[in-house]
Design an enzyme around this catalytic site. Structure first.
Site, PDB file in Angstrom:
ATOM      1  N   GLU A  49     -13.455  20.443  29.390  1.00  0.00           N
ATOM      2  CA  GLU A  49     -13.426  20.781  27.955  1.00  0.00           C
ATOM      3  C   GLU A  49     -13.674  19.533  27.112  1.00  0.00           C
ATOM      4  O   GLU A  49     -13.450  18.415  27.573  1.00  0.00           O
ATOM      5  CB  GLU A  49     -12.053  21.350  27.596  1.00  0.00           C
ATOM      6  CG  GLU A  49     -12.025  22.860  27.419  1.00  0.00           C
ATOM      7  CD  GLU A  49     -12.674  23.339  26.120  1.00  0.00           C
ATOM      8  OE1 GLU A  49     -13.448  22.590  25.490  1.00  0.00           O
ATOM      9  OE2 GLU A  49     -12.393  24.475  25.729  1.00  0.00           O
ATOM     10  N   ASP A  50     -14.093  19.757  25.886  1.00  0.00           N
ATOM     11  CA  ASP A  50     -14.216  18.626  24.957  1.00  0.00           C
ATOM     12  C   ASP A  50     -12.854  18.308  24.326  1.00  0.00           C
ATOM     13  O   ASP A  50     -12.356  17.201  24.442  1.00  0.00           O
ATOM     14  CB  ASP A  50     -15.291  18.890  23.895  1.00  0.00           C
ATOM     15  CG  ASP A  50     -15.079  20.174  23.085  1.00  0.00           C
ATOM     16  OD1 ASP A  50     -14.171  20.974  23.415  1.00  0.00           O
ATOM     17  OD2 ASP A  50     -15.823  20.388  22.106  1.00  0.00           O
ATOM     18  N   ASP A  96      -7.104  21.894  21.362  1.00  0.00           N
ATOM     19  CA  ASP A  96      -6.491  21.802  20.040  1.00  0.00           C
ATOM     20  C   ASP A  96      -5.294  22.757  20.017  1.00  0.00           C
ATOM     21  O   ASP A  96      -4.216  22.415  20.496  1.00  0.00           O
ATOM     22  CB  ASP A  96      -7.569  22.165  19.015  1.00  0.00           C
ATOM     23  CG  ASP A  96      -7.194  21.885  17.576  1.00  0.00           C
ATOM     24  OD1 ASP A  96      -6.294  21.065  17.330  1.00  0.00           O
ATOM     25  OD2 ASP A  96      -7.814  22.493  16.679  1.00  0.00           O
ATOM     26  N   PHE A 133     -10.188  15.206  12.349  1.00  0.00           N
ATOM     27  CA  PHE A 133     -11.374  15.868  12.899  1.00  0.00           C
ATOM     28  C   PHE A 133     -12.346  14.797  13.373  1.00  0.00           C
ATOM     29  O   PHE A 133     -12.694  13.881  12.633  1.00  0.00           O
ATOM     30  CB  PHE A 133     -12.026  16.773  11.851  1.00  0.00           C
ATOM     31  CG  PHE A 133     -12.907  17.808  12.476  1.00  0.00           C
ATOM     32  CD1 PHE A 133     -12.385  19.030  12.890  1.00  0.00           C
ATOM     33  CD2 PHE A 133     -14.260  17.553  12.702  1.00  0.00           C
ATOM     34  CE1 PHE A 133     -13.192  19.982  13.506  1.00  0.00           C
ATOM     35  CE2 PHE A 133     -15.074  18.501  13.312  1.00  0.00           C
ATOM     36  CZ  PHE A 133     -14.536  19.719  13.719  1.00  0.00           C
ATOM     37  N   ARG A 175     -23.455  15.484  17.365  1.00  0.00           N
ATOM     38  CA  ARG A 175     -23.236  15.511  18.822  1.00  0.00           C
ATOM     39  C   ARG A 175     -23.918  14.318  19.498  1.00  0.00           C
ATOM     40  O   ARG A 175     -23.540  13.900  20.582  1.00  0.00           O
ATOM     41  CB  ARG A 175     -23.823  16.796  19.427  1.00  0.00           C
ATOM     42  CG  ARG A 175     -23.116  18.075  19.014  1.00  0.00           C
ATOM     43  CD  ARG A 175     -23.541  19.222  19.921  1.00  0.00           C
ATOM     44  NE  ARG A 175     -23.266  20.536  19.374  1.00  0.00           N
ATOM     45  CZ  ARG A 175     -22.092  21.173  19.490  1.00  0.00           C
ATOM     46  NH1 ARG A 175     -21.084  20.590  20.107  1.00  0.00           N
ATOM     47  NH2 ARG A 175     -21.926  22.373  18.968  1.00  0.00           N
TER      48      ARG A 175
END
Ligand code: IMP
Ligand code: MG
Length: 182
Positions: A105-106, A109, A158, A171
């Protein structure tokens, strides 16, 4: 000091994690994964799109043989809050039955997306299922989901770059930066 683009998004001028720091951490994670998966073959699943660069580096850093497949998920809910109900936009192409699965996963959260993905994958009876995330936002978690490998932990904010986006942008940055005005 910040740089501003046409839509007034301000990125931190100093990276939160530089390309060198990311590469070093990926190597550390790979060493741990090699130790844990010795003698096995890892079925790595990239959760698109955010983890595409991370998994590309990770599979080259591990010495354990890997096969790679991809899932793309969409989460219902408001723009800022995940409902935990996920829609599979692109499913795996291979069976994970009796395979040693590592989800890449990135960011974890709220954990809702991952929790839902995890139960979907467990239903397919893998031999084992572990989770690796580049970024852990532990303070934001609303549900308990086990994360086995964590690249970096952050409290809040963020972030973009190294695969992570804000509305599909950034990205392509080689490092990770904080958005200063969201
Ligand atoms: P959750 O754990 O279900 O709340 O959703 C986590 C997903 O939200 C991640 O896989 C990212 O795609 C996205 N996300 C959360 N925080 C960030 C961020 O700081 N930058 C970019 N994407 C984020
Ligand atoms: Mg994601």
């Amino acid at each position: 000091m910040s740089t501003t683009n046409a839509s007034n998004i301000k990125l931190s001028q100093t990276p939160l994690f530089s390309a060198e720091e990311i590469a070093a951490r990926v190597n550390e994670l790979a060493a741990q994964i090699d130790k844990d998966y010795r003698g096995r073959e890892i079925f790595m699943i990239a959760v698109l799109k955010g983890s595409f660069l991370f998994i590309a580096d990770l599979i080259r850093a591990v010495n354990t043989p890997t096969v790679v497949d991809f899932v793309r998920l969409a989460s219902y809910g408001s723009a800022t809050q995940s409902s935990g109900i996920i829609e599979v936009r692109k499913d795996l192409e291979m069976s994970i039955k009796d395979r040693d699965v590592l989800v890449v996963e990135d960011i974890v959260d709220s954990g809702l997306t991952l929790k839902s993905l995890r139960s979907m994958l467990l239903n397919r009876q893998p031999a084992s299922l572990r989770i690796c995330t580049l970024i852990d936002k532990q303070a934001q978690r609303v549900t308990n989901v086990p994360v086995d490998y964590i690249g970096f932990s952050i409290d809040d904010g963020f972030i973009v770059g190294y695969g992570l986006d804000l509305d599909e942008r950034y990205r392509d940055l080689p490092d990770i930066r904080i958005i200063e005005n969201v």
